[in-house]
Design a protein around this motif. Sequence first.
Motif, PDB file in Angstrom:
ATOM      1  N   VAL A   1      28.437  55.559  11.818  1.00 41.53           N
ATOM      2  CA  VAL A   1      28.757  54.391  12.495  1.00 41.53           C
ATOM      3  C   VAL A   1      29.462  55.136  13.677  1.00 41.53           C
ATOM      4  O   VAL A   1      30.098  56.095  13.793  1.00 41.53           O
ATOM      5  N   SER A   2      28.990  54.693  15.043  1.00 42.96           N
ATOM      6  CA  SER A   2      29.436  55.158  16.228  1.00 42.96           C
ATOM      7  C   SER A   2      30.659  54.775  16.758  1.00 42.96           C
ATOM      8  O   SER A   2      30.822  53.376  16.777  1.00 42.96           O
TER       9      SER A   2
ATOM     10  N   GLU B   1      35.213  48.137  10.787  1.00 46.65           N
ATOM     11  CA  GLU B   1      34.474  46.922  10.410  1.00 46.65           C
ATOM     12  C   GLU B   1      33.132  47.052   9.882  1.00 46.65           C
ATOM     13  O   GLU B   1      32.520  46.528   8.898  1.00 46.65           O
ATOM     14  N   VAL B   2      32.364  47.906  10.656  1.00 43.98           N
ATOM     15  CA  VAL B   2      30.795  47.804  10.435  1.00 43.98           C
ATOM     16  C   VAL B   2      30.697  48.764   9.134  1.00 43.98           C
ATOM     17  O   VAL B   2      29.828  48.408   8.365  1.00 43.98           O
TER      18      VAL B   2
ATOM     19  N   SER C   1      29.699  52.957  20.672  1.00 44.81           N
ATOM     20  CA  SER C   1      29.244  51.559  20.402  1.00 44.81           C
ATOM     21  C   SER C   1      29.960  50.596  19.364  1.00 44.81           C
ATOM     22  O   SER C   1      29.758  49.487  19.716  1.00 44.81           O
ATOM     23  N   GLY C   2      30.555  51.234  18.562  1.00 45.75           N
ATOM     24  CA  GLY C   2      31.205  50.437  17.545  1.00 45.75           C
ATOM     25  C   GLY C   2      30.214  49.806  16.482  1.00 45.75           C
ATOM     26  O   GLY C   2      30.677  48.836  15.951  1.00 45.75           O
ATOM     27  N   GLU C   3      29.175  50.316  16.553  1.00 50.34           N
ATOM     28  CA  GLU C   3      27.937  49.880  15.584  1.00 50.34           C
ATOM     29  C   GLU C   3      27.301  50.925  14.881  1.00 50.34           C
ATOM     30  O   GLU C   3      27.515  52.150  15.091  1.00 50.34           O
ATOM     31  N   LEU C   4      26.502  50.631  13.981  1.00 55.95           N
ATOM     32  CA  LEU C   4      25.553  51.595  13.236  1.00 55.95           C
ATOM     33  C   LEU C   4      24.926  52.613  14.200  1.00 55.95           C
ATOM     34  O   LEU C   4      24.177  51.960  15.187  1.00 55.95           O
TER      35      LEU C   4
ATOM     36  N   GLU D   1      31.206  46.696   6.033  1.00 60.59           N
ATOM     37  CA  GLU D   1      30.242  45.664   5.970  1.00 60.59           C
ATOM     38  C   GLU D   1      28.935  46.563   5.169  1.00 60.59           C
ATOM     39  O   GLU D   1      28.231  45.820   4.364  1.00 60.59           O
TER      40      GLU D   1
ATOM     41  N   ASP E   1      36.178  48.909  15.478  1.00 57.12           N
ATOM     42  CA  ASP E   1      34.996  48.100  15.385  1.00 57.12           C
ATOM     43  C   ASP E   1      34.153  48.907  14.325  1.00 57.12           C
ATOM     44  O   ASP E   1      33.314  48.400  13.315  1.00 57.12           O
ATOM     45  N   ALA E   2      34.437  50.243  14.399  1.00 53.38           N
ATOM     46  CA  ALA E   2      33.276  50.998  13.438  1.00 53.38           C
ATOM     47  C   ALA E   2      33.638  50.930  12.061  1.00 53.38           C
ATOM     48  O   ALA E   2      33.104  50.978  11.096  1.00 53.38           O
TER      49      ALA E   2
END
Length: 262
Positions: free
Chosen positions: A129-130, A162-163, A133-136, A166, A159-160
């Motif tokens: 997780v980056s 929380e991803v 970007s706070g995303e995968l 998930e 953000d990372a």
Amino acid sequence: GEISAAVAAGVLSLEDAVRLACARGGLMQKLAGGGVMASVAAPAGEVRERIEGLAGVWVAAVNAPESVVLAGESDAVAGVVEELTAEGARCRWLPVSHAFHTPLMDPVLDDFAAAIGELSFAPAQIPLVSTVSGELAGADFGSAAYWVEHARRPVLFADAVEVARELGVRVWAEVGPQPALSAVMPEREGEVVTAFMRRDRDQQTGVLTGLARLHVHGVGVDWVKLVPSAGRVEVPTYAFQRRRYWAAGSVGSSAGSLSGAG
């Protein structure tokens, strides 16, 4: 931290990761001083609204919904910190030499890109997780351009997290000289959050304490690697027996064993 994650995932070899870290650190130290950073215990959205339109101050990291790091030019950041402190927000200056993860890094980014342009990047072997970007993380994670952005963009740690949740992550272990991110992460039901090192204890004790905490929460730990000659022993079933079972010998040595002491 993200460089270490890249090594663990097979994106970078340890040697190339060291080259990347050294190149970044050396170039940043050449920047003119004057940049500052401060942690702020306040809602991230409110902090962003507070600094909107202000010159010389940026959000450098969002570590938790109410844990933000401000960075930028000394006077600009100090003005915001003074206002927030007067309103009751807990603020703390960070002992840093520059305002990392802000546009103040721009003067060295071209040199940084050139310095790491010859490193070898490979596809990630495990999901990452980056925090940029706070995303995968995608394929760009394994490129020099990503790490240039990583140096100037804010760290979206919250953000990372929380991803990652998930994706099913329930175990969080912070490896660093002092608990920082784990200290602001609320431990949700079914999760375990621990840190491996603290400034007030030696590293061996810190790592073992962290591993023990993971162990008692059901996380599998390969104890044989720590105490190679150790075996299972029968422990006392009554508190009044007062027998201790310690690992004899240094951790990680072939002499390590478990023994009972009356």
